[in-house]
Design a protein around this motif. Structure first.
Motif, PDB file in Angstrom:
ATOM      1  N   GLN A   3      36.698  19.266   5.480  1.00 43.96           N
ATOM      2  CA  GLN A   3      37.213  18.273   6.432  1.00 43.96           C
ATOM      3  C   GLN A   3      36.170  17.176   6.667  1.00 43.96           C
ATOM      4  N   ASP A   4      36.642  16.015   7.112  1.00 46.09           N
ATOM      5  CA  ASP A   4      35.741  14.905   7.439  1.00 46.09           C
ATOM      6  C   ASP A   4      34.799  15.328   8.559  1.00 46.09           C
ATOM      7  N   GLY A  57      33.215  13.561  10.695  1.00 48.76           N
ATOM      8  CA  GLY A  57      33.067  12.565  11.733  1.00 48.76           C
ATOM      9  C   GLY A  57      32.352  13.112  12.955  1.00 48.76           C
ATOM     10  N   GLN A  99      35.283  19.023  12.542  1.00 48.25           N
ATOM     11  CA  GLN A  99      35.664  19.764  11.337  1.00 48.25           C
ATOM     12  C   GLN A  99      36.338  21.096  11.620  1.00 48.25           C
TER      13      GLN A  99
END
Length: 86
Positions: A42-43, A45, A72
């Motif tokens: 997952q990203d 961020g 995530q």
């Protein structure tokens, strides 16, 4: 290779309190490891004051470390981590 245990450490957040817990049941550790490896794609961020989760996965052949941000954590991983660190 089989998972023996997983050590979970949460850092960050507003207060910066470090919490560490261990899953030493091999079947639970295996399930957690599968979810962690899936979430790692997952990203990552990063939000201000977000938690960072360090998963140290101990297997029969070595040690693997996976770091995830709060962003995530997948819908199926988040409740397991919250319950473990509560």
């Amino acid at each position: 290779m089989s998972v023996q245990r997983v050590v979970v450490t949460r850092t960050g957040g507003f207060a910066g309190i470090v919490v560490t817990r261990e899953v030493d049941d091999p079947s639970e550790a295996e399930r957690l490891t599968a979810a962690v490896r899936s979430a790692a794609s997952q990203d990552a961020g990063r939000a201000r004051d977000d938690f960072v989760y360090e998963f140290t996965i101990v297997t029969t052949v070595g040690i693997e470390r996976v770091d995830l941000t709060g962003a995530q954590l997948t819908d199926d991983l988040r409740p397991a981590v919250r319950s473990l660190l509560a």
